[in-house]
Motif scaffolding. Sequence first.
Motif, PDB file in Angstrom:
ATOM      1  N   ARG A 114      -2.235 -12.448   0.660  1.00 13.00           N
ATOM      2  CA  ARG A 114      -1.239 -11.980   1.618  1.00 13.00           C
ATOM      3  C   ARG A 114      -1.487 -10.512   1.921  1.00 13.00           C
ATOM      4  NH1 ARG A 114       1.272 -15.884  -1.430  1.00 13.00           N
ATOM      5  NH2 ARG A 114       2.684 -17.303  -0.319  1.00 13.00           N
ATOM      6  N   PRO A 115      -1.780 -10.168   3.162  1.00 14.76           N
ATOM      7  CA  PRO A 115      -2.055  -8.765   3.491  1.00 14.76           C
ATOM      8  C   PRO A 115      -0.788  -7.924   3.465  1.00 14.76           C
ATOM      9  CG  PRO A 115      -2.074 -10.112   5.475  1.00 14.76           C
ATOM     10  CD  PRO A 115      -1.914 -11.067   4.328  1.00 14.76           C
ATOM     11  N   GLU A 138      -0.104  -6.779  -2.162  1.00 17.37           N
ATOM     12  CA  GLU A 138       1.039  -6.044  -2.709  1.00 17.37           C
ATOM     13  C   GLU A 138       0.815  -5.561  -4.135  1.00 17.37           C
ATOM     14  OE1 GLU A 138       4.507  -8.425  -2.744  1.00 17.37           O
ATOM     15  OE2 GLU A 138       3.623 -10.052  -3.921  1.00 17.37           O
ATOM     16  N   ASP A 139      -0.242  -6.047  -4.793  1.00 21.14           N
ATOM     17  CA  ASP A 139      -0.586  -5.581  -6.131  1.00 21.14           C
ATOM     18  C   ASP A 139      -1.585  -4.432  -6.094  1.00 21.14           C
ATOM     19  OD1 ASP A 139       1.017  -7.549  -7.397  1.00 21.14           O
ATOM     20  OD2 ASP A 139      -0.557  -9.033  -7.037  1.00 21.14           O
ATOM     21  N   GLY A 140      -1.934  -3.976  -4.885  1.00 30.52           N
ATOM     22  CA  GLY A 140      -2.900  -2.892  -4.750  1.00 30.52           C
ATOM     23  C   GLY A 140      -4.336  -3.341  -4.888  1.00 30.52           C
ATOM     24  N   SER A 164      -9.499   2.329  -5.177  1.00 32.09           N
ATOM     25  CA  SER A 164      -8.440   1.381  -5.543  1.00 32.09           C
ATOM     26  C   SER A 164      -7.722   1.799  -6.823  1.00 32.09           C
ATOM     27  CB  SER A 164      -9.024  -0.026  -5.721  1.00 32.09           C
ATOM     28  OG  SER A 164      -9.981  -0.041  -6.783  1.00 32.09           O
ATOM     29  N   GLY A 165      -8.413   2.552  -7.675  1.00 37.87           N
ATOM     30  CA  GLY A 165      -7.792   2.986  -8.920  1.00 37.87           C
ATOM     31  C   GLY A 165      -6.603   3.901  -8.693  1.00 37.87           C
ATOM     32  N   LEU A 174       4.170   4.762  -6.104  1.00 36.86           N
ATOM     33  CA  LEU A 174       5.199   5.248  -5.184  1.00 36.86           C
ATOM     34  C   LEU A 174       4.788   5.025  -3.730  1.00 36.86           C
ATOM     35  CD1 LEU A 174       6.517   8.610  -6.683  1.00 36.86           C
ATOM     36  CD2 LEU A 174       7.889   6.636  -6.012  1.00 36.86           C
ATOM     37  N   LEU A 175       3.516   5.258  -3.460  1.00 35.66           N
ATOM     38  CA  LEU A 175       3.005   5.030  -2.107  1.00 35.66           C
ATOM     39  C   LEU A 175       3.114   3.556  -1.733  1.00 35.66           C
ATOM     40  CD1 LEU A 175       1.633   6.024   0.455  1.00 35.66           C
ATOM     41  CD2 LEU A 175      -0.563   5.896  -0.719  1.00 35.66           C
ATOM     42  N   MET A 176       2.796   2.660  -2.673  1.00 35.76           N
ATOM     43  CA  MET A 176       2.915   1.229  -2.406  1.00 35.76           C
ATOM     44  C   MET A 176       4.368   0.843  -2.187  1.00 35.76           C
ATOM     45  SD  MET A 176      -0.109  -0.124  -2.305  1.00 35.76           S
ATOM     46  CE  MET A 176       0.099  -1.872  -2.622  1.00 35.76           C
ATOM     47  N   ASP A 177       5.299   1.460  -2.928  1.00 39.11           N
ATOM     48  CA  ASP A 177       6.730   1.208  -2.711  1.00 39.11           C
ATOM     49  C   ASP A 177       7.142   1.654  -1.305  1.00 39.11           C
ATOM     50  OD1 ASP A 177       7.109   0.130  -5.214  1.00 39.11           O
ATOM     51  OD2 ASP A 177       7.823   2.002  -6.111  1.00 39.11           O
ATOM     52  N   MET A 178       6.578   2.765  -0.866  1.00 32.00           N
ATOM     53  CA  MET A 178       6.889   3.264   0.474  1.00 32.00           C
ATOM     54  C   MET A 178       6.348   2.309   1.541  1.00 32.00           C
ATOM     55  SD  MET A 178       5.943   6.981   2.087  1.00 32.00           S
ATOM     56  CE  MET A 178       5.889   7.216   3.872  1.00 32.00           C
ATOM     57  N   ILE A 179       5.150   1.793   1.340  1.00 29.68           N
ATOM     58  CA  ILE A 179       4.582   0.823   2.285  1.00 29.68           C
ATOM     59  C   ILE A 179       5.442  -0.445   2.314  1.00 29.68           C
ATOM     60  CG2 ILE A 179       2.585  -0.671   2.736  1.00 29.68           C
ATOM     61  CD1 ILE A 179       0.816   1.562   1.609  1.00 29.68           C
ATOM     62  N   ARG A 180       5.909  -0.861   1.146  1.00 32.86           N
ATOM     63  CA  ARG A 180       6.796  -2.033   1.088  1.00 32.86           C
ATOM     64  C   ARG A 180       8.070  -1.777   1.891  1.00 32.86           C
ATOM     65  NH1 ARG A 180       6.578  -2.404  -3.739  1.00 32.86           N
ATOM     66  NH2 ARG A 180       5.067  -4.097  -3.953  1.00 32.86           N
TER      67      ARG A 180
END
Length: 258
Positions: A114-115, A138-140, A164-165, A174-180
């Motif tokens: 899922r992109p 969503e898991d990076g 990716s690390g 935090l960045l991934m939470d913001m993208i979500r």
Amino acid sequence: MLRKFGYSWQFFKRSLWLILPVAGIGMAESRLGSQRCNNLVITIEGDSGAYFLNQTDVLMLLTENGGDPLMGTRLDEVSLNDLENRVRKNRLIKKCQVYRDLKGNIVVDVEQERPFARWINTSANGEWRNTDGYYINEDGVFFPLSDSFSARTLIVSGAFFRDSGKLKTEKGKLLMDMIRFLNEDPFWKAQVAELDADKYGDIHLLTIMGDQRIEFGAAEGFASKFNKLRLFYERVLSKDWSRYSKISIKFQDQIVCE
């Protein structure tokens, strides 16, 4: 003696209730194993509207591009684990389960990745260098683009996403939470066209309406920053969307416009 015989008979009857089902299952497995593959039943799950792979693509993976046909093969000669491993080699596939049914079919259940976002390579001034890049789930985890389908998702760019690390660090999470948040909030999902993060994690946003470049700063406190920016949109920009070309909310207590 009669009591002993009674106990033995009861034990024998109870044993039968255990032995017969096991024996029946064993006979069914034996008959199933001697069957030949009648059909390949392939189902592909994923986000509605995402078509990275079709059934033909999965069939080619299962049969190694037709070099190892399965139709007509005895089911006891087919390694289901090997088939799963063949399919999982495609990085557009998140999960795969292969099993046999009682009709002699080999059933293949595939779940697509899922992109969550799509990274695009850009130059120093923000211009797209080409259409190469990758998707991020969503898991990076990075996975490749599809030759047959392009998913509509948030565009991300910048040096931060080249490693990716970094997405596993606190700053990356935090960045991934913001993208979500951007993916789930209807207003910002429609408004933000691109998110750029430099190697330090400082963020710039490109908007659709008004075509502004927003200097966002770090992802910390992103929810309150977006609330403040939303108020600014409603009270100031809504009167003239082209009034400013650059907006800075890098600092928590102020908005600077140019």
